[in-house]
Design an enzyme around this catalytic site. Structure first.
Site, PDB file in Angstrom:
ATOM      1  N   PHE A  29       0.854  -1.180   0.000  1.00 27.58           N
ATOM      2  CA  PHE A  29       0.000   0.000   0.000  1.00 27.58           C
ATOM      3  C   PHE A  29       0.892   1.234   0.000  1.00 27.58           C
ATOM      4  O   PHE A  29       2.068   1.188   0.328  1.00 27.58           O
ATOM      5  CB  PHE A  29      -0.951   0.004   1.205  1.00 27.58           C
ATOM      6  N   TYR A  30       0.281   2.344  -0.397  1.00 28.51           N
ATOM      7  CA  TYR A  30       1.008   3.597  -0.549  1.00 28.51           C
ATOM      8  C   TYR A  30       0.587   4.586   0.527  1.00 28.51           C
ATOM      9  O   TYR A  30      -0.589   4.709   0.852  1.00 28.51           O
ATOM     10  CB  TYR A  30       0.774   4.165  -1.955  1.00 28.51           C
ATOM     11  N   LEU A  31       1.572   5.287   1.060  1.00 25.79           N
ATOM     12  CA  LEU A  31       1.338   6.316   2.065  1.00 25.79           C
ATOM     13  C   LEU A  31       1.399   7.713   1.455  1.00 25.79           C
ATOM     14  O   LEU A  31       0.799   8.646   1.981  1.00 25.79           O
ATOM     15  CB  LEU A  31       2.368   6.203   3.191  1.00 25.79           C
TER      16      LEU A  31
END
Length: 157
Positions: A29-31
């Site tokens: 996942f991307y922050l």
């Protein structure tokens, strides 16, 4: 500075499976994502977590990767942008190189992307029949773009 030089392809069929390893389950996942920069967390087989910063656009990009505690990765997941990507990554020998074949699940199935990391942009490599169209310069096929896309590009395998 860490640098990756990577070419990306769609899959043509499943003949790559003949030489593939058992694969690794990946959840990522991307922050943070903006043009030319992404910050992601990748969890492998629920046993290892990596924080990765990627910079640049195209085939040659900066890449900095750090192992983080698995518990921290789970805590950070609540702050993810877009979709959480799920895939199984297979490693396939390709001469002196290795092809990494990502078989996506969930909303991205049946997408299969193949990445080949090279020592330089012009490095020659064998091109097996199962390597389909090249999408290295097509920004829609970056993992960050796939996570943020409302309707991701899909290709039959």
């Amino acid at each position: 500075m860490g640098t990756e030089i990577e070419r990306k392809f769609l899959s043509r069929g499943e003949a790559w499976r003949e030489a593939a390893d058992e694969g690794t389950e990946i959840r990522q996942f991307y922050l943070a994502v903006r043009e030319g920069l992404s910050l992601r967390v990748r969890i492998k087989n629920e046993t290892q977590a990596l924080l990765t910063v990627k910079s640049g656009i195209g085939m040659r990009r900066g890449e900095f990767e750090y192992e983080i505690p698995l518990a921290d990765a789970h805590d950070l997941e609540a702050a993810h942008l877009g979709a959480v990507l799920r895939k199984r990554r297979y490693r396939v020998p390709l001469g002196a190189l290795t092809a990494e074949v990502d078989v996506f699940s969930g909303d991205l199935a049946p997408l299969v992307l193949i990445e080949i990391e090279l020592p330089d942009e012009d490095h020659p490599f064998a091109r097996p029949d199962w390597l389909g169209d090249e999408v290295s310069e097509d920004g829609r096929y970056t993992n960050a773009a796939l996570a943020l896309a409302e309707r991701p590009p899909l290709a039959a395998t």
